[in-house]
Design a protein around this motif. Structure first.
Motif, PDB file in Angstrom:
ATOM      1  N   LEU A 127      11.595  -6.407  52.751  1.00 36.61           N
ATOM      2  CA  LEU A 127      10.596  -6.726  51.908  1.00 36.61           C
ATOM      3  C   LEU A 127       9.994  -5.614  50.908  1.00 36.61           C
ATOM      4  O   LEU A 127       9.595  -5.833  49.853  1.00 36.61           O
ATOM      5  CB  LEU A 127       9.533  -7.706  52.276  1.00 36.61           C
ATOM      6  N   ILE A 128       9.350  -4.863  51.800  1.00 31.74           N
ATOM      7  CA  ILE A 128       8.729  -3.347  51.211  1.00 31.74           C
ATOM      8  C   ILE A 128       9.564  -2.905  50.176  1.00 31.74           C
ATOM      9  O   ILE A 128       9.190  -2.495  49.075  1.00 31.74           O
ATOM     10  CB  ILE A 128       8.152  -2.706  52.108  1.00 31.74           C
ATOM     11  N   SER A 129      11.065  -2.631  50.695  1.00 29.13           N
ATOM     12  CA  SER A 129      11.896  -1.999  49.712  1.00 29.13           C
ATOM     13  C   SER A 129      11.890  -2.766  48.494  1.00 29.13           C
ATOM     14  O   SER A 129      11.988  -2.153  47.156  1.00 29.13           O
ATOM     15  CB  SER A 129      13.111  -1.566  50.302  1.00 29.13           C
ATOM     16  N   PHE A 130      12.047  -3.911  48.636  1.00 29.56           N
ATOM     17  CA  PHE A 130      12.364  -4.821  47.452  1.00 29.56           C
ATOM     18  C   PHE A 130      11.068  -4.711  46.732  1.00 29.56           C
ATOM     19  O   PHE A 130      11.326  -4.658  45.262  1.00 29.56           O
ATOM     20  CB  PHE A 130      12.512  -6.218  47.895  1.00 29.56           C
ATOM     21  N   LEU A 131       9.957  -4.789  47.101  1.00 31.53           N
ATOM     22  CA  LEU A 131       8.836  -4.876  46.367  1.00 31.53           C
ATOM     23  C   LEU A 131       8.427  -3.591  45.579  1.00 31.53           C
ATOM     24  O   LEU A 131       7.999  -3.401  44.412  1.00 31.53           O
ATOM     25  CB  LEU A 131       7.561  -5.152  47.008  1.00 31.53           C
ATOM     26  N   MET A 132       8.804  -2.207  46.088  1.00 29.74           N
ATOM     27  CA  MET A 132       8.656  -1.085  45.403  1.00 29.74           C
ATOM     28  C   MET A 132       9.866  -0.925  44.420  1.00 29.74           C
ATOM     29  O   MET A 132       9.430  -0.129  43.478  1.00 29.74           O
ATOM     30  CB  MET A 132       8.880  -0.074  46.577  1.00 29.74           C
ATOM     31  N   VAL A 133      11.007  -1.365  44.408  1.00 24.03           N
ATOM     32  CA  VAL A 133      12.057  -1.212  43.559  1.00 24.03           C
ATOM     33  C   VAL A 133      12.116  -2.077  42.425  1.00 24.03           C
ATOM     34  O   VAL A 133      12.284  -1.665  41.541  1.00 24.03           O
ATOM     35  CB  VAL A 133      13.323  -1.495  44.145  1.00 24.03           C
ATOM     36  N   LEU A 134      11.536  -3.389  42.616  1.00 21.45           N
ATOM     37  CA  LEU A 134      11.538  -4.495  41.535  1.00 21.45           C
ATOM     38  C   LEU A 134      10.984  -4.138  40.424  1.00 21.45           C
ATOM     39  O   LEU A 134      11.508  -4.207  39.159  1.00 21.45           O
ATOM     40  CB  LEU A 134      10.977  -5.697  41.956  1.00 21.45           C
ATOM     41  N   PRO A 135       9.670  -3.589  40.110  1.00 17.55           N
ATOM     42  CA  PRO A 135       9.110  -3.545  38.892  1.00 17.55           C
ATOM     43  C   PRO A 135       9.741  -2.355  38.112  1.00 17.55           C
ATOM     44  O   PRO A 135       9.553  -2.516  36.884  1.00 17.55           O
ATOM     45  CB  PRO A 135       7.530  -3.137  39.371  1.00 17.55           C
ATOM     46  N   ILE A 136      10.168  -1.349  38.941  1.00 19.78           N
ATOM     47  CA  ILE A 136      10.939  -0.177  38.349  1.00 19.78           C
ATOM     48  C   ILE A 136      11.997  -0.586  37.433  1.00 19.78           C
ATOM     49  O   ILE A 136      12.274  -0.564  36.456  1.00 19.78           O
ATOM     50  CB  ILE A 136      11.244   1.026  39.369  1.00 19.78           C
ATOM     51  N   ILE A 137      12.907  -1.517  38.215  1.00 25.39           N
ATOM     52  CA  ILE A 137      14.263  -2.082  37.679  1.00 25.39           C
ATOM     53  C   ILE A 137      13.909  -2.704  36.401  1.00 25.39           C
ATOM     54  O   ILE A 137      14.704  -2.563  35.320  1.00 25.39           O
ATOM     55  CB  ILE A 137      15.104  -2.732  38.762  1.00 25.39           C
ATOM     56  N   TYR A 138      12.964  -3.639  36.711  1.00 24.74           N
ATOM     57  CA  TYR A 138      12.467  -4.666  35.805  1.00 24.74           C
ATOM     58  C   TYR A 138      12.200  -4.281  34.373  1.00 24.74           C
ATOM     59  O   TYR A 138      12.475  -4.433  33.286  1.00 24.74           O
ATOM     60  CB  TYR A 138      11.554  -5.689  36.352  1.00 24.74           C
ATOM     61  N   THR A 139      11.465  -3.148  34.708  1.00 25.22           N
ATOM     62  CA  THR A 139      10.708  -2.642  33.629  1.00 25.22           C
ATOM     63  C   THR A 139      11.788  -1.811  32.539  1.00 25.22           C
ATOM     64  O   THR A 139      11.663  -1.672  31.391  1.00 25.22           O
ATOM     65  CB  THR A 139       9.419  -1.594  33.881  1.00 25.22           C
ATOM     66  N   HIS A 140      12.615  -0.925  33.312  1.00 23.64           N
ATOM     67  CA  HIS A 140      13.532  -0.161  32.552  1.00 23.64           C
ATOM     68  C   HIS A 140      14.614  -1.080  31.907  1.00 23.64           C
ATOM     69  O   HIS A 140      15.168  -0.669  30.818  1.00 23.64           O
ATOM     70  CB  HIS A 140      14.318   0.746  33.628  1.00 23.64           C
ATOM     71  N   VAL A 141      15.061  -2.209  32.624  1.00 25.28           N
ATOM     72  CA  VAL A 141      15.886  -3.084  32.026  1.00 25.28           C
ATOM     73  C   VAL A 141      15.509  -3.649  30.643  1.00 25.28           C
ATOM     74  O   VAL A 141      16.104  -4.016  29.797  1.00 25.28           O
ATOM     75  CB  VAL A 141      16.551  -4.256  32.963  1.00 25.28           C
ATOM     76  N   LEU A 142      14.121  -4.259  31.047  1.00 26.75           N
ATOM     77  CA  LEU A 142      13.551  -4.970  29.820  1.00 26.75           C
ATOM     78  C   LEU A 142      13.433  -4.036  28.567  1.00 26.75           C
ATOM     79  O   LEU A 142      13.894  -4.205  27.561  1.00 26.75           O
ATOM     80  CB  LEU A 142      12.247  -5.426  30.164  1.00 26.75           C
ATOM     81  N   ASP A 143      13.000  -2.848  29.150  1.00 27.96           N
ATOM     82  CA  ASP A 143      12.807  -1.802  27.578  1.00 27.96           C
ATOM     83  C   ASP A 143      14.301  -1.389  27.182  1.00 27.96           C
ATOM     84  O   ASP A 143      14.254  -1.169  26.042  1.00 27.96           O
ATOM     85  CB  ASP A 143      11.987  -0.384  28.405  1.00 27.96           C
ATOM     86  N   GLY A 144      15.028  -1.445  27.956  1.00 26.05           N
ATOM     87  CA  GLY A 144      16.387  -1.016  27.336  1.00 26.05           C
ATOM     88  C   GLY A 144      17.132  -2.051  26.728  1.00 26.05           C
ATOM     89  O   GLY A 144      17.639  -1.834  25.579  1.00 26.05           O
ATOM     90  N   ILE A 145      16.867  -3.277  26.813  1.00 22.63           N
ATOM     91  CA  ILE A 145      17.343  -4.329  26.273  1.00 22.63           C
ATOM     92  C   ILE A 145      16.675  -4.761  24.925  1.00 22.63           C
ATOM     93  O   ILE A 145      17.200  -4.838  23.759  1.00 22.63           O
ATOM     94  CB  ILE A 145      17.190  -5.769  26.961  1.00 22.63           C
ATOM     95  N   MET A 146      15.193  -4.489  24.937  1.00 19.66           N
ATOM     96  CA  MET A 146      14.277  -4.635  23.781  1.00 19.66           C
ATOM     97  C   MET A 146      14.853  -3.338  22.888  1.00 19.66           C
ATOM     98  O   MET A 146      14.359  -3.613  21.684  1.00 19.66           O
ATOM     99  CB  MET A 146      12.832  -4.369  24.291  1.00 19.66           C
ATOM    100  N   GLY A 147      15.177  -2.448  23.512  1.00 17.84           N
ATOM    101  CA  GLY A 147      15.516  -0.972  22.665  1.00 17.84           C
ATOM    102  C   GLY A 147      16.834  -1.212  21.939  1.00 17.84           C
ATOM    103  O   GLY A 147      17.291  -0.010  21.260  1.00 17.84           O
ATOM    104  N   VAL A 148      17.816  -2.131  22.214  1.00 14.66           N
ATOM    105  CA  VAL A 148      19.223  -1.977  21.753  1.00 14.66           C
ATOM    106  C   VAL A 148      18.987  -2.096  20.394  1.00 14.66           C
ATOM    107  O   VAL A 148      18.377  -2.799  19.395  1.00 14.66           O
ATOM    108  CB  VAL A 148      19.936  -3.491  22.252  1.00 14.66           C
TER     109      VAL A 148
END
Length: 255
Positions: A127-148
């Protein structure tokens, strides 16, 4: 050229720099002169080799590696899915924004203590590993898609390129550099948080349990040896993920 530049930016630490800090560590250990406070690099390696020939050592590694890896993979898949969803729907982006901000700002210890009330200590590191990684992946993926590049999307529409090819050769290629950076940042944090959860939760047969035992018995050699193991596992995990993503990007660029 782009692939080559990516490889250069992810270069390994220089050997001379590593040796400098090892020598400094050795000098500090000799000056202090008390093994209980600071063991030498040689003592750490000797203890590591002694532990490495025991079955309990490998069982602890497998136990921690499987849980932390599972938490990481689950967070990556969830982060990608939520990032895609938020890029398509503003309401999803607005709803997820305070949640991601909360996860990023709340101390890891707070999550661990609260989670212990609801979850078994054996699965706490997932659970803790999941929570620490989730916002980092989410933010970078979102920024990447929005920047296409919208010009590339317009070109694919004009030439009627199939949707699946547009996703693979435009979206994925554009997002991959952001995603690689996210994974590199997330893996170190994932291991730090996951092991911290094990130290507090003390699941049987984990690396966290070994660190806790080393602290209780003031066994500094064991503490440094297991810390060395964590560093090796984190680096190895990062290298494997980076290699796979690099191969994926190279394959898409050649297609």
């Amino acid at each position: 050229m782009k692939a080559q530049s990516l490889r250069k930016t992810s270069s390994n630490p220089k050997v001379w720099a590593v040796m400098f800090w090892i020598i400094l560590w050795q000098i500090a250990s000799m000056v202090i002169g008390k093994e209980i406070l600071l063991v030498s690099p040689l003592q750490t390696i000797n203890r590591f080799l002694e532990l490495a020939i025991t079955s309990a050592f490998w069982q602890s590694i497998f136990s921690s590696l499987s849980r932390i890896s599972f938490g990481f993979i689950l967070a990556v898949l969830t982060g990608i899915a939520l990032g895609i969803l938020s890029s398509q729907y503003t309401i999803a982006r607005d709803l997820l924004s305070p949640l991601m901000l909360t996860i990023k700002t709340v101390p890891v210890a707070s999550f661990i203590i609260v989670a212990l009330i609801w979850f078994s200590s054996r699965h706490l590191s997932i659970l803790i590993s999941f929570l620490m990684v989730l916002p980092i992946i989410y933010t970078h993926v979102l920024d990447g898609i929005m920047g296409v590049d919208h010009k590339l999307l317009e070109m694919s529409f004009v030439f009627r390129i199939p949707r699946i090819r547009t996703i693979a050769y435009i979206y994925v290629l554009q997002v991959l550099p952001n995603f690689r950076t996210a994974c590199k940042l997330a893996i170190g944090l994932c291991w730090k948080a996951g092991i911290a959860a094990e130290v507090i939760g003390i699941p049987t047969g984990s690396i966290g349990e070994k660190l806790q035992q080393a602290k209780v018995y003031l066994n500094t050699a064991d503490l440094f040896a297991w810390t060395f193991v964590i560093i090796l596992l984190s680096l190895l995990f990062e290298r494997i993920v980076s290699f796979l993503l690099y191969k994926l990007q190279k394959r898409l660029q050649k297609a």
